[in-house]
Write an enzyme that holds these catalytic residues in place. Structure first.
Site, PDB file in Angstrom:
ATOM      1  N   CYS A 171      18.555 -30.404 -15.144  1.00  0.00           N
ATOM      2  CA  CYS A 171      17.455 -31.373 -15.061  1.00  0.00           C
ATOM      3  C   CYS A 171      16.151 -30.695 -14.630  1.00  0.00           C
ATOM      4  O   CYS A 171      15.113 -30.856 -15.265  1.00  0.00           O
ATOM      5  CB  CYS A 171      17.833 -32.481 -14.078  1.00  0.00           C
ATOM      6  SG  CYS A 171      16.475 -33.598 -13.735  1.00  0.00           S
TER       7      CYS A 171
ATOM      8  N   GLY B  98      19.882 -33.102 -35.623  1.00  0.00           N
ATOM      9  CA  GLY B  98      20.323 -34.054 -34.607  1.00  0.00           C
ATOM     10  C   GLY B  98      19.144 -34.887 -34.140  1.00  0.00           C
ATOM     11  O   GLY B  98      18.235 -34.367 -33.493  1.00  0.00           O
TER      12      GLY B  98
ATOM     13  N   HIS C 102      -1.816 -59.066 -13.903  1.00  0.00           N
ATOM     14  CA  HIS C 102      -2.610 -58.956 -15.125  1.00  0.00           C
ATOM     15  C   HIS C 102      -3.860 -58.124 -14.840  1.00  0.00           C
ATOM     16  O   HIS C 102      -4.482 -58.316 -13.814  1.00  0.00           O
ATOM     17  CB  HIS C 102      -3.048 -60.355 -15.572  1.00  0.00           C
ATOM     18  CG  HIS C 102      -3.912 -60.323 -16.796  1.00  0.00           C
ATOM     19  ND1 HIS C 102      -3.417 -60.031 -18.045  1.00  0.00           N
ATOM     20  CD2 HIS C 102      -5.246 -60.531 -16.943  1.00  0.00           C
ATOM     21  CE1 HIS C 102      -4.406 -60.072 -18.927  1.00  0.00           C
ATOM     22  NE2 HIS C 102      -5.518 -60.365 -18.282  1.00  0.00           N
TER      23      HIS C 102
HETATM   24  P1  NAD Z   1      22.896 -37.028 -28.568  1.00  0.00           P
HETATM   25  O1  NAD Z   1      24.328 -37.355 -28.541  1.00  0.00           O
HETATM   26  O2  NAD Z   1      21.901 -37.945 -27.963  1.00  0.00           O
HETATM   27  O3  NAD Z   1      22.408 -36.816 -30.082  1.00  0.00           O
HETATM   28  C1  NAD Z   1      23.000 -35.902 -30.965  1.00  0.00           C
HETATM   29  C2  NAD Z   1      22.683 -36.383 -32.373  1.00  0.00           C
HETATM   30  O4  NAD Z   1      23.074 -35.376 -33.297  1.00  0.00           O
HETATM   31  C3  NAD Z   1      23.401 -37.664 -32.742  1.00  0.00           C
HETATM   32  O5  NAD Z   1      22.448 -38.550 -33.253  1.00  0.00           O
HETATM   33  C4  NAD Z   1      24.415 -37.207 -33.777  1.00  0.00           C
HETATM   34  O6  NAD Z   1      24.688 -38.193 -34.737  1.00  0.00           O
HETATM   35  C5  NAD Z   1      23.691 -36.019 -34.399  1.00  0.00           C
HETATM   36  N1  NAD Z   1      24.565 -35.009 -35.010  1.00  0.00           N
HETATM   37  C6  NAD Z   1      25.746 -34.540 -34.556  1.00  0.00           C
HETATM   38  N2  NAD Z   1      26.203 -33.559 -35.363  1.00  0.00           N
HETATM   39  C7  NAD Z   1      25.297 -33.411 -36.360  1.00  0.00           C
HETATM   40  C8  NAD Z   1      25.184 -32.550 -37.481  1.00  0.00           C
HETATM   41  N3  NAD Z   1      26.109 -31.625 -37.746  1.00  0.00           N
HETATM   42  N4  NAD Z   1      24.103 -32.679 -38.292  1.00  0.00           N
HETATM   43  C9  NAD Z   1      23.150 -33.603 -38.014  1.00  0.00           C
HETATM   44  N5  NAD Z   1      23.206 -34.435 -36.969  1.00  0.00           N
HETATM   45  C10 NAD Z   1      24.250 -34.333 -36.135  1.00  0.00           C
HETATM   46  O7  NAD Z   1      22.792 -35.547 -27.958  1.00  0.00           O
HETATM   47  P2  NAD Z   1      21.510 -34.701 -27.537  1.00  0.00           P
HETATM   48  O8  NAD Z   1      20.267 -35.269 -28.125  1.00  0.00           O
HETATM   49  O9  NAD Z   1      21.859 -33.295 -27.828  1.00  0.00           O
HETATM   50  O10 NAD Z   1      21.453 -34.936 -25.980  1.00  0.00           O
HETATM   51  C11 NAD Z   1      22.571 -34.577 -25.165  1.00  0.00           C
HETATM   52  C12 NAD Z   1      22.647 -35.460 -23.944  1.00  0.00           C
HETATM   53  O11 NAD Z   1      21.594 -35.176 -23.072  1.00  0.00           O
HETATM   54  C13 NAD Z   1      22.585 -36.926 -24.321  1.00  0.00           C
HETATM   55  O12 NAD Z   1      23.660 -37.618 -23.766  1.00  0.00           O
HETATM   56  C14 NAD Z   1      21.307 -37.382 -23.728  1.00  0.00           C
HETATM   57  O13 NAD Z   1      21.384 -38.710 -23.216  1.00  0.00           O
HETATM   58  C15 NAD Z   1      21.026 -36.369 -22.616  1.00  0.00           C
HETATM   59  N6  NAD Z   1      19.572 -36.264 -22.476  1.00  0.00           N
HETATM   60  C16 NAD Z   1      18.897 -37.295 -21.911  1.00  0.00           C
HETATM   61  C17 NAD Z   1      17.517 -37.258 -21.846  1.00  0.00           C
HETATM   62  C18 NAD Z   1      16.787 -38.411 -21.256  1.00  0.00           C
HETATM   63  O14 NAD Z   1      17.366 -39.185 -20.541  1.00  0.00           O
HETATM   64  N7  NAD Z   1      15.532 -38.615 -21.532  1.00  0.00           N
HETATM   65  C19 NAD Z   1      16.823 -36.182 -22.361  1.00  0.00           C
HETATM   66  C20 NAD Z   1      17.542 -35.159 -22.938  1.00  0.00           C
HETATM   67  C21 NAD Z   1      18.920 -35.213 -22.998  1.00  0.00           C
END
Ligand code: NAD
Length: 475
Positions: free
Chosen positions: A42, A188, A454
């Site tokens: 983080c 992704g 507001h």
């Molecule tokens: P994610 O699970 O949010 O998204 C991964 C995406 O990649 C999905 O939409 C999936 O369908 C797609 N995908 C998987 N394999 C694929 C492929 N071969 N080709 C194309 N698309 C594919 O994962 P992330 O974005 O890597 O994030 C990881 C974790 O970190 C998440 O759980 C997220 O909540 C957390 N995170 C949170 C924050 C935040 O709270 N703002 C910020 C960054 C990360």
């Protein structure tokens, strides 16, 4: 030498160090074992640095569009070196703060690699921790009554398409870029993909998003995800859904990468200077000694836990990304607090994961709590769904940011709040109020009767609840 503790926390990320503070507050003799720096993903590779860069990108956009507000700016430009420097300064300053906090609470920190031992001469139970150091230094052995595993997660790779740190990168590499590429393909369109797509686009990089699913942000309310997609496309980001990369068809040239993207309609070839892979994160469970315990992992490699975050070995808990719940820093700190209070003999209040708010820091942003419309319907609720657009909120006009909406989902029978989902600028700053309403089991009527100052964006929460009560004023 073996040192005894009430609790040892394996991993000093945000989940780990906040849990350690709570343990110390409860009077427990506490230690953290951390192989890198306190603050973890983080602070060093996730929430904080990405938001710092997104802030730089949004300032750049504001300055570029300053003329709309009557402000003339003659020359604009984005300096990635300065933006990275600012990001690094923020990390350093927060890291110093965390270190002082840990000192203040008299928590011992072992700066080495921790591994869980099985029953041994140190203890008849599993859970002693061997701390290994680089170089010649001898291992330390910690003998705790309880262990909390908080080792986090790392970027997942696509087999055959591993990151090389140069042309194919992960979010970790993106945080160290010294120059901006002219174009990037992001594989992704989940949370990380969307945040980086926003950053790169807003600083002038040509961005293409490839998403395997039929919806970007698959876990988000469908209507909210569709609005996000519409707004990202309108900015100029190219998005391909139902699309995957063929790892055998990736050609790396000197200055660019060609990749073949497979879709239902056939395949296309894309060319970009860099590819960022953001297809999820794997639990960091390898080489931490789980094989010396009865702890179970699920098919995806996440540690199995009960409602108090206890593993199959009841004196060992697992919190945060490593247990496969919501991979969010605030989920980890909440889980850590539950775990540590439970091991101390308290009966902590436990919340459903659905009551942990989600924030996605694109431009626009998404913020949500509770059930999506689809989930509520699947669970058999008869739902009352209402939406209010930011077009009907005065402050959104003042800000010059009227895109997006708030959506409320109520149980038609009881008027109980089931979910609030928002897409628009600054909505991550509004979700705390919805989170409070959910915690207090708010109803549509109660949310509509709260007084919202507001002009503020928070008025959208009142407006959407008023709409649900059949008393909408604006919109
Ligand atoms: P994610 O699970 O949010 O998204 C991964 C995406 O990649 C999905 O939409 C999936 O369908 C797609 N995908 C998987 N394999 C694929 C492929 N071969 N080709 C194309 N698309 C594919 O994962 P992330 O974005 O890597 O994030 C990881 C974790 O970190 C998440 O759980 C997220 O909540 C957390 N995170 C949170 C924050 C935040 O709270 N703002 C910020 C960054 C990360």
């Amino acid at each position: 030498m073996a040192v005894e503790y009430d609790v040892v926390i394996l991993g000093g990320g945000t989940g780990g160090y906040v849990t350690a503070v709570r343990a110390a507050q409860l009077g427990l003799k506490t230690a953290i074992v951390e192989k890198d720096s306190l603050g973890g993903t983080c602070l060093h590779k996730g929430c904080i640095p990405t938001k710092a860069l997104l802030k730089s990108a949004s300032v750049y956009q504001e300055v570029k569009n300053a003329h709309q507000y009557g402000v003339n700016v003659e020359k604009t430009g984005f300096d990635i070196t300065k933006a990275m420097e600012r990001k690094n300064n923020i990390i350093d300053s927060l890291h110093n703060g965390v270190s002082s906090l840990i000192k203040r609470e008299k928590i011992d920190v072992y700066n080495g690699y921790g591994r869980i031992l099985g029953p041994s001469i140190f203890s008849p139970m599993s859970g002693s921790i061997s701390v290994e150091y680089k170089g010649e230094a001898e291992n330390d052995i910690l003998v705790p009554k309880n262990v909390i595993i908080a080792t986090g997660s790392s970027p997942r790779a696509i087999p055959g398409f591993e990151a090389d740190g140069d042309q194919i990168i992960t979010s970790d590499h993106a945080l160290q870029l010294e120059t901006l590429p002219s174009s990037i393909v992001i594989v992704g369109a989940g949370v990380i993909g969307i945040e980086w797509a926003t950053f790169f686009h807003d600083v002038g990089v040509q961005v293409t998003l490839i998403e395997a699913g039929s919806q970007i942000l698959p876990s988000v309310d469908k209507e909210v995800a569709e609005e996000m997609k519409r707004l990202l496309k309108r900015k100029g980001i190219h998005i391909y859904n139902n699309a995957t990369v063929d790892p055998s068809q990736v050609v790396k040239n000197k200055d660019e990468v060609n990749l073949t993207v497979q879709q239902q309609e056939g395949s296309i070839t894309l060319t970009a200077e860099k590819i960022l892979v953001a297809v999820g994160r794997n639990a960091n469970t390898k080489n931490i000694g789980l094989e010396n315990t009865d702890i179970k992992t699920n098919d995806h490699g996440f540690i199995e836990v009960n409602g108090f975050y206890q593993t199959k070995e009841s004196h060992i808990y697992a919190i945060g990304d490593v247990n496969g719940g919501k991979q969010l820093a605030h989920a980890a700190t909440y889980e850590g607090s539950v775990a540590v209070e439970h091991l101390h003999g308290k009966q902590p209040v436990t919340l459903s994961h659905k009551d942990i708010p989600t924030c996605i820091y694109g431009s626009p942003q998404i913020a949500a709590i509770g059930l999506t419309e689809e989930e509520a319907s699947e669970l058999g609720y008869e739902v009352q769904v209402n939406k209010t657009s930011f077009q009907s909120i005065g402050k959104a006009h003042v800000n010059g940011e009227v895109n997006g909406f708030a959506k409320i989902i109520l149980d038609k029978e009881s008027d109980d709040l089931l979910g609030i989902h928002m897409v628009g600028e600054h909505v991550t700053e509004l979700i705390g109020q919805a989170s409070m309403a959910k915690y207090f089991d708010g109803s549509g009527l109660e949310i509509s009767e709260v007084i919202y100052p507001h002009p503020t964006l928070s008025e959208i929460l009142g407006e959407v609840a008023l709409a649900a009560e059949g008393r909408k004023i604006h919109g």
